[in-house]
Enzyme design. Structure first.
Site, mmCIF file in Angstrom:
data_model
loop_
_atom_site.group_PDB
_atom_site.id
_atom_site.type_symbol
_atom_site.label_atom_id
_atom_site.label_comp_id
_atom_site.label_asym_id
_atom_site.label_seq_id
_atom_site.Cartn_x
_atom_site.Cartn_y
_atom_site.Cartn_z
ATOM 1 N N ARG A 70 0.877 -1.187 0.000
ATOM 2 C CA ARG A 70 0.000 0.000 0.000
ATOM 3 C C ARG A 70 0.906 1.227 0.000
ATOM 4 N NH1 ARG A 70 -2.634 4.105 0.072
ATOM 5 N NH2 ARG A 70 -4.746 4.400 0.914
ATOM 6 N N GLU A 78 -11.595 5.398 -5.159
ATOM 7 C CA GLU A 78 -12.051 4.020 -5.204
ATOM 8 C C GLU A 78 -12.532 3.669 -6.612
ATOM 9 O OE1 GLU A 78 -11.897 1.799 -2.700
ATOM 10 O OE2 GLU A 78 -10.931 3.302 -1.449
ATOM 11 N N ARG A 112 -0.702 -5.425 5.103
ATOM 12 C CA ARG A 112 -0.028 -4.957 3.897
ATOM 13 C C ARG A 112 1.226 -4.162 4.257
ATOM 14 N NH1 ARG A 112 -5.015 -1.736 1.314
ATOM 15 N NH2 ARG A 112 -4.760 -0.807 3.375
#
Length: 261
Positions: A70, A78, A112
């Site tokens: 990330r 999004e 992540r």
């Protein structure tokens, strides 16, 4: 003696030609090696990008396994937002299938790796997204002054998503969706609760009005029924009877889950 001398000259000529061809082939192989790095050289130069999840999340190949990364300090629209697909494509064009450097900053709550991706030419993918108007500076998790400057510049130049009149920040978009989901769940719960209360009320009223409950007189039966036409009671192969609720309690019978809940 003359034939022997001629043969020696011919042999020397063949050897020279062979050496020249060998040198040329070695040079060609060296050029190919310089143009196409080996796997070992590629790994030393970074990690290969094997997947693009969205604009700010990619997967690298590390030690033969996918590593989800990330991007630190940026938040792309999004997929269901304006510029969400474009942001993903922008990231894909810059890094997919290429070897990049990873500067690890943290590991988030989803497991992540959080960090900065350095492109083969030395640019920062994080900065390029913000600079070109494909991401916000994620100020909730970053105080990076360069990202702040790049966002202000992109806003002023109306680049990418900033060409719209009022673009919605992705964290606000996610929060609004969670709010809608919670409201829907609460509505469903309320409706379910109302239905349950209605059923319980109806069952209690039926007992109060008739003063009787219904039972199956089989040896193994341990329940009572509010309604004589209960589907479970109709399966009774023995005789049926109507008794008072107090009597059913004395016999330690429990309410039928189908009609007395």
């Amino acid at each position: 003696m003359r034939p022997s001398f001629a043969f020696s000259k011919f042999t020397v000529w063949l050897l020279c030609v062979g050496m020249l061809l060998g040198c040329q082939k070695s040079q060609e192989q060296a050029q190919e090696t310089n143009q196409v790095p080996t796997e070992e050289q590629a790994v030393e130069n970074g990690y290969k990008v094997i997947a693009i999840k969205d604009g700010d999340t990619v997967e690298l190949l590390k030690d033969g396994k996918p590593l989800r990364v990330r991007l630190q300090g940026v938040d792309c629209p999004e997929k269901n937002q304006d510029y969400g697909t474009r942001a993903r494509q922008f990231t894909s064009d810059l890094v997919f299938g290429k070897f990049v450097q990873l500067v690890v900053q943290d590991v988030d709550r989803y497991g992540r790796t959080v960090g900065e991706i350095i492109l083969p030419d030395g640019r920062s993918l994080n900065q390029e997204l913000v600079k070109n108007g494909f991401a916000w500076h994620y100020t909730a998790y970053s105080k990076d002054q360069e990202l702040a400057r790049l966002e202000a510049e992109a806003r002023a130049e109306k680049r990418g998503l900033w060409e719209g009149p009022s673009p919605q920040a992705p964290w606000e978009f996610r929060q609004s969706r969670r709010g809608n989901s919670a409201n829907a769940a609460n509505t469903k719960s309320d409706n379910s609760g109302s239905s349950s209360k209605k059923t319980s009320s109806s069952g209690a009223t039926a007992i109060a009005k008739g003063g009787k409950v219904h039972i199956c007189q089989s040896k193994g039966s341990k329940t009572f029924h509010v309604y004589s036409n209960c589907s479970l009671l109709e399966r009774c192969k023995s005789s049926k009877a109507a008794i008072t609720l107090a009597q059913a309690n004395r016999e330690k019978r429990t309410p039928c889950k189908s009609c007395a809940d």
